[in-house]
Design a protein around this motif. Structure first.
Motif, mmCIF file in Angstrom:
data_model
loop_
_atom_site.group_PDB
_atom_site.id
_atom_site.type_symbol
_atom_site.label_atom_id
_atom_site.label_comp_id
_atom_site.label_asym_id
_atom_site.label_seq_id
_atom_site.Cartn_x
_atom_site.Cartn_y
_atom_site.Cartn_z
ATOM 1 N N ALA A 174 12.242 26.372 11.270
ATOM 2 C CA ALA A 174 11.900 27.726 10.806
ATOM 3 C C ALA A 174 11.835 28.687 11.989
ATOM 4 O O ALA A 174 11.233 28.381 13.007
ATOM 5 C CB ALA A 174 10.572 27.705 10.068
ATOM 6 N N ARG A 175 12.475 29.834 11.832
ATOM 7 C CA ARG A 175 12.541 30.791 12.929
ATOM 8 C C ARG A 175 12.258 32.209 12.425
ATOM 9 O O ARG A 175 12.703 32.581 11.358
ATOM 10 C CB ARG A 175 13.937 30.763 13.555
ATOM 11 C CG ARG A 175 14.336 29.398 14.055
ATOM 12 C CD ARG A 175 15.830 29.294 14.315
ATOM 13 N NE ARG A 175 16.267 29.984 15.526
ATOM 14 C CZ ARG A 175 16.029 29.528 16.750
ATOM 15 N NH1 ARG A 175 15.392 28.388 16.922
ATOM 16 N NH2 ARG A 175 16.444 30.189 17.807
ATOM 17 N N ILE A 176 11.531 32.970 13.243
ATOM 18 C CA ILE A 176 11.325 34.393 12.956
ATOM 19 C C ILE A 176 11.851 35.162 14.169
ATOM 20 O O ILE A 176 11.208 35.186 15.210
ATOM 21 C CB ILE A 176 9.837 34.742 12.743
ATOM 22 C CG1 ILE A 176 9.220 33.911 11.624
ATOM 23 C CG2 ILE A 176 9.694 36.223 12.429
ATOM 24 C CD1 ILE A 176 7.724 34.133 11.453
ATOM 25 N N PRO A 177 13.024 35.767 14.052
ATOM 26 C CA PRO A 177 13.556 36.522 15.194
ATOM 27 C C PRO A 177 13.121 37.989 15.193
ATOM 28 O O PRO A 177 13.143 38.640 14.164
ATOM 29 C CB PRO A 177 15.073 36.411 15.012
ATOM 30 C CG PRO A 177 15.249 36.280 13.529
ATOM 31 C CD PRO A 177 13.988 35.653 12.967
ATOM 32 N N MET A 178 12.680 38.464 16.357
ATOM 33 C CA MET A 178 12.461 39.902 16.566
ATOM 34 C C MET A 178 13.725 40.364 17.278
ATOM 35 O O MET A 178 13.878 40.169 18.478
ATOM 36 C CB MET A 178 11.216 40.137 17.421
ATOM 37 C CG MET A 178 10.902 41.599 17.664
ATOM 38 S SD MET A 178 10.460 42.471 16.139
ATOM 39 C CE MET A 178 10.069 44.092 16.764
ATOM 40 N N ALA A 193 11.806 32.111 7.026
ATOM 41 C CA ALA A 193 12.044 33.476 7.529
ATOM 42 C C ALA A 193 11.152 34.456 6.776
ATOM 43 O O ALA A 193 10.763 34.186 5.638
ATOM 44 C CB ALA A 193 13.506 33.837 7.348
ATOM 45 N N LEU A 194 10.820 35.560 7.410
ATOM 46 C CA LEU A 194 9.991 36.567 6.751
ATOM 47 C C LEU A 194 10.827 37.412 5.794
ATOM 48 O O LEU A 194 11.964 37.750 6.093
ATOM 49 C CB LEU A 194 9.365 37.503 7.791
ATOM 50 C CG LEU A 194 8.325 36.912 8.737
ATOM 51 C CD1 LEU A 194 7.796 37.999 9.655
ATOM 52 C CD2 LEU A 194 7.184 36.265 7.986
ATOM 53 N N SER A 195 10.209 37.777 4.677
ATOM 54 C CA SER A 195 10.879 38.697 3.741
ATOM 55 C C SER A 195 10.817 40.106 4.334
ATOM 56 O O SER A 195 10.007 40.376 5.225
ATOM 57 C CB SER A 195 10.155 38.690 2.395
ATOM 58 O OG SER A 195 8.871 39.260 2.552
ATOM 59 N N GLU A 196 11.638 41.000 3.829
ATOM 60 C CA GLU A 196 11.617 42.400 4.297
ATOM 61 C C GLU A 196 10.240 43.020 4.055
ATOM 62 O O GLU A 196 9.756 43.788 4.874
ATOM 63 C CB GLU A 196 12.692 43.227 3.592
ATOM 64 C CG GLU A 196 14.059 43.135 4.227
ATOM 65 C CD GLU A 196 14.062 43.323 5.752
ATOM 66 O OE1 GLU A 196 13.541 44.341 6.252
ATOM 67 O OE2 GLU A 196 14.589 42.443 6.452
ATOM 68 N N TRP A 256 7.914 41.836 6.783
ATOM 69 C CA TRP A 256 8.213 42.553 8.027
ATOM 70 C C TRP A 256 7.595 43.938 7.971
ATOM 71 O O TRP A 256 6.996 44.398 8.942
ATOM 72 C CB TRP A 256 9.727 42.706 8.215
ATOM 73 C CG TRP A 256 10.344 41.596 8.997
ATOM 74 C CD1 TRP A 256 11.138 40.604 8.515
ATOM 75 C CD2 TRP A 256 10.224 41.352 10.408
ATOM 76 N NE1 TRP A 256 11.518 39.760 9.538
ATOM 77 C CE2 TRP A 256 10.976 40.205 10.708
ATOM 78 C CE3 TRP A 256 9.559 42.008 11.436
ATOM 79 C CZ2 TRP A 256 11.075 39.689 12.001
ATOM 80 C CZ3 TRP A 256 9.653 41.500 12.720
ATOM 81 C CH2 TRP A 256 10.407 40.353 12.993
ATOM 82 N N GLN A 257 7.749 44.618 6.834
ATOM 83 C CA GLN A 257 7.245 45.981 6.704
ATOM 84 C C GLN A 257 5.733 46.020 6.872
ATOM 85 O O GLN A 257 5.198 46.925 7.516
ATOM 86 C CB GLN A 257 7.662 46.575 5.350
ATOM 87 C CG GLN A 257 7.652 48.079 5.320
ATOM 88 C CD GLN A 257 8.410 48.726 6.471
ATOM 89 O OE1 GLN A 257 9.589 48.488 6.677
ATOM 90 N NE2 GLN A 257 7.731 49.559 7.249
ATOM 91 N N LEU A 258 5.036 45.028 6.321
ATOM 92 C CA LEU A 258 3.572 44.960 6.474
ATOM 93 C C LEU A 258 3.179 44.817 7.940
ATOM 94 O O LEU A 258 2.237 45.462 8.409
ATOM 95 C CB LEU A 258 2.998 43.792 5.662
ATOM 96 C CG LEU A 258 2.980 43.969 4.149
ATOM 97 C CD1 LEU A 258 2.580 42.657 3.470
ATOM 98 C CD2 LEU A 258 2.024 45.086 3.746
ATOM 99 N N ILE A 259 3.904 43.981 8.681
ATOM 100 C CA ILE A 259 3.608 43.763 10.106
ATOM 101 C C ILE A 259 3.845 45.057 10.892
ATOM 102 O O ILE A 259 3.035 45.452 11.726
ATOM 103 C CB ILE A 259 4.472 42.604 10.659
ATOM 104 C CG1 ILE A 259 4.001 41.271 10.056
ATOM 105 C CG2 ILE A 259 4.415 42.549 12.183
ATOM 106 C CD1 ILE A 259 4.911 40.090 10.335
ATOM 107 N N ILE A 260 4.946 45.731 10.595
ATOM 108 C CA ILE A 260 5.270 46.979 11.288
ATOM 109 C C ILE A 260 4.259 48.067 10.921
ATOM 110 O O ILE A 260 3.771 48.795 11.785
ATOM 111 C CB ILE A 260 6.723 47.400 10.986
ATOM 112 C CG1 ILE A 260 7.673 46.432 11.705
ATOM 113 C CG2 ILE A 260 6.988 48.840 11.406
ATOM 114 C CD1 ILE A 260 9.100 46.465 11.255
ATOM 115 N N ASP A 261 3.904 48.156 9.641
ATOM 116 C CA ASP A 261 2.900 49.139 9.201
ATOM 117 C C ASP A 261 1.578 48.917 9.921
ATOM 118 O O ASP A 261 0.913 49.868 10.329
ATOM 119 C CB ASP A 261 2.669 49.050 7.686
ATOM 120 C CG ASP A 261 3.853 49.574 6.875
ATOM 121 O OD1 ASP A 261 4.770 50.187 7.470
ATOM 122 O OD2 ASP A 261 3.869 49.351 5.652
ATOM 123 N N ASP A 262 1.187 47.652 10.069
ATOM 124 C CA ASP A 262 -0.061 47.322 10.747
ATOM 125 C C ASP A 262 -0.022 47.794 12.202
ATOM 126 O O ASP A 262 -0.978 48.392 12.697
ATOM 127 C CB ASP A 262 -0.320 45.808 10.678
ATOM 128 C CG ASP A 262 -1.661 45.435 11.294
ATOM 129 O OD1 ASP A 262 -2.672 46.077 10.916
ATOM 130 O OD2 ASP A 262 -1.702 44.527 12.143
#
Length: 127
Positions: A48-52, A108-111, A114-120
């Protein structure tokens, strides 16, 4: 004729000035020309990978520039606009990096995620 050429040149200058003050895409390009942007990374847990990615970082820069513009902070009225943008992006990126590093990804993270992480990150460091 000479007269019409000078009119074209002055129109181009005016247009350039306009673009410089209120175009988040142009500001993002200026940022990349003047600063070293945060570097992409990947958080892994087995397969499992989460790429930035570079694309996500660029969209974070653009979002941050747009927020500054929306608040009336522009290159025209803020002499160190790119420096301020750099500080904002660096802080937001670090919040995102810490959030992702603290995860043990199973997929992988759903869109939406991702949006929640960016909003935070944006809430923690406001433009």
């Amino acid at each position: 004729s000479l007269v019409s050429e000078s009119v074209v040149v002055s129109n181009k200058k005016e247009k350039k000035k306009e673009v410089q003050t209120d175009d988040a895409e142009k500001i993002t390009a200026d940022f990349y020309a003047q600063r070293i942007p945060p570097q992409p990374f990947t958080v892994s847990n087995g397969p499992a990978r989460i790429p930035m990615t570079q694309q996500r970082i660029r969209s974070l820069v653009k979002l941050s520039a747009k927020e500054m513009l929306d608040k009336g902070i522009t290159p025209a009225n803020k002499p160190d606009f790119i420096g301020s943008l750099d500080c904002l992006v660096t802080n937001r990126f670090e919040v995102i990096r810490q959030d992702l590093m603290s995860r043990r990804p199973t997929e992988a993270l759903s869109e939406e995620h991702w949006q929640l992480i960016i909003d935070d990150a944006c809430k923690q460091f406001r433009a």
